[in-house]
Design a protein around this motif. Structure first.
Motif, PDB file in Angstrom:
ATOM      1  N   MET A  26     -30.431 -56.069  -5.873  1.00  7.07           N
ATOM      2  CA  MET A  26     -30.663 -55.655  -7.258  1.00  7.07           C
ATOM      3  C   MET A  26     -29.782 -56.461  -8.207  1.00  7.07           C
ATOM      4  SD  MET A  26     -30.046 -51.919  -9.082  1.00  7.07           S
ATOM      5  CE  MET A  26     -31.482 -51.128  -8.399  1.00  7.07           C
ATOM      6  N   LYS A  27     -30.355 -56.869  -9.325  1.00  2.29           N
ATOM      7  CA  LYS A  27     -29.583 -57.554 -10.357  1.00  2.29           C
ATOM      8  C   LYS A  27     -28.587 -56.571 -10.983  1.00  2.29           C
ATOM      9  CE  LYS A  27     -32.088 -61.475 -10.513  1.00  2.29           C
ATOM     10  NZ  LYS A  27     -31.592 -62.864 -10.504  1.00  2.29           N
ATOM     11  N   ILE A  28     -27.448 -57.088 -11.383  1.00  3.29           N
ATOM     12  CA  ILE A  28     -26.447 -56.215 -12.001  1.00  3.29           C
ATOM     13  C   ILE A  28     -26.807 -55.895 -13.448  1.00  3.29           C
ATOM     14  CG2 ILE A  28     -24.883 -58.047 -12.820  1.00  3.29           C
ATOM     15  CD1 ILE A  28     -23.802 -54.727 -11.202  1.00  3.29           C
ATOM     16  N   LEU A  29     -27.479 -56.844 -14.133  1.00  2.79           N
ATOM     17  CA  LEU A  29     -27.749 -56.654 -15.559  1.00  2.79           C
ATOM     18  C   LEU A  29     -29.120 -57.192 -15.933  1.00  2.79           C
ATOM     19  CD1 LEU A  29     -26.635 -55.862 -18.419  1.00  2.79           C
ATOM     20  CD2 LEU A  29     -25.811 -58.239 -18.599  1.00  2.79           C
ATOM     21  N   SER A  30     -29.885 -56.370 -16.642  1.00  6.63           N
ATOM     22  CA  SER A  30     -31.132 -56.822 -17.262  1.00  6.63           C
ATOM     23  C   SER A  30     -30.853 -57.076 -18.743  1.00  6.63           C
ATOM     24  CB  SER A  30     -32.222 -55.757 -17.133  1.00  6.63           C
ATOM     25  OG  SER A  30     -32.604 -55.584 -15.783  1.00  6.63           O
TER      26      SER A  30
END
Length: 339
Positions: free
Chosen positions: A1-5
């Protein structure tokens, strides 16, 4: 999962969106960038978005939609976000590289420690055209620095100091939990974005870095005084939505409640002073109607807003009272420079 969108709403933004996107790209693979093309027709915004998505397929998504306004573009960003945290960056603004790295390091550290962070706050800088000394909005006087804290740990905010969209990074799921859904075709919805989720925010973290660079000075910008006067009906609409959203019983934390009331005081002052600056009988009647709306919606809230210093300052009687209100606004704006 990406940490920041990172959501970047774009509407006919070809002249400046590349600088914004390039700054967001400095986050590398930790970041997901969602470029929302909000029905642009006057330039090649859509093409630029697609080109970046093709060049950086593991980082950038290009989402195209019919024009729905800034709020709908943010809604689309939230709907498409897969990152643990969520940030909005307007297409004429940008992010500071060193601060960005610090923010990402902090988010990764807190997520690894399984901290239940709801909202991260950082400084923003007014990148105002023609101004050599840039004004920084920091929060070190009001918040503990680089430690988890709650509303109870927040100290006194200055009159001109409040949390804007530029300041915040939210936990993505929190925005979904509070069912945030910004209105379509409405300006100034960034105020709702930083207001409605607050009762759901429990754990916060402040990083004292100048993360967000807020460009201000375009003639067509929504915060330009003349534009604000022209769009006053939209400001009033947002004002009324925020009043309807506020519920004394629902906001359990006293300090959160106090902050939200103060935010509404500022919103009421801005709407009222813009109507005074319009200098027409129609505008004066709209100001009266706005205050009547608040009274009818929530008498207790009305008393808090109307009989405060800010409430009194924009409700001085008669032509001479309006003149004093205008003078006060011009003095404050000279020192703060918010538009």
């Amino acid at each position: 999962m990406k940490i920041l969108s990172v959501a970047i709403p774009c509407y006919n933004s070809a002249a400046y969106m590349k600088k914004c996107i390039e700054s967001a790209l400095l986050g590398g693979e930790d970041v997901e960038i969602i470029i929302v093309n909000d029905g642009s027709t006057k330039d090649n915004t859509a093409q630029i978005a697609d080109e970046y998505a093709a060049k950086f397929p593991s980082i950038i998504k290009a989402v195209h939609q019919e024009n729905g306004g800034h709020g709908q573009a943010v809604n689309t960003g939230i709907a498409n976000a897969t990152g643990l945290f969520f940030k909005v960056v307007d297409s004429d603004d940008w992010l500071d590289e060193d601060s960005y790295k610090k923010i990402l390091e902090t988010l990764k550290m807190l997520s690894k420690e399984d901290k239940n962070l709801d909202m991260l706050i950082a400084n923003y800088v007014y990148e105002k055209v023609g101004v050599r000394r840039k004004r920084v909005m920091s929060y070190r006087n009001a918040m503990p620095v680089e430690k988890m804290f709650s509303w109870q740990d927040i100290r006194h905010f200055k009159v001109d100091q409040y949390i804007l969209m530029h300041s915040v990074v939210y936990r993505t799921e929190l925005l979904r939990e509070c069912k945030l859904n910004l209105p379509k075709h409405t300006f100034y919805v960034d105020n709702i974005f930083v207001f409605e989720p607050l009762p759901f925010v429990k754990d916060m973290y402040y990083v004292d870095v100048n993360f967000y660079r807020y460009f201000i000075g375009r003639d067509d910008q929504s915060v330009n005084e003349k534009v604000m006067i022209q769009r006053i009906d939209q400001q009033i609409r947002v004002n009324k939505i925020m009043v309807d959203l506020f519920d004394f019983d629902a906001v359990k934390d006293k300090k959160c409640r106090h902050y939200m009331i103060n935010y509404l005081k500022i919103m009421m002052e801005v709407s009222s002073i813009m109507l005074i600056l319009s200098d027409t009988e129609e505008a004066f009647e709209k100001k009266k109607e706005l205050w009547r709306f608040v009274k009818a919606a929530n008498v207790k809230l009305y008393r808090k807003l109307r009989y405060s210093f800010l409430g009194n300052s924009v409700n001085l009687p008669g032509r001479s009272g309006r003149k004093v209100s205008k003078m006060g606004y011009k003095i404050v704006n000279k020192f703060i420079g918010f538009n």
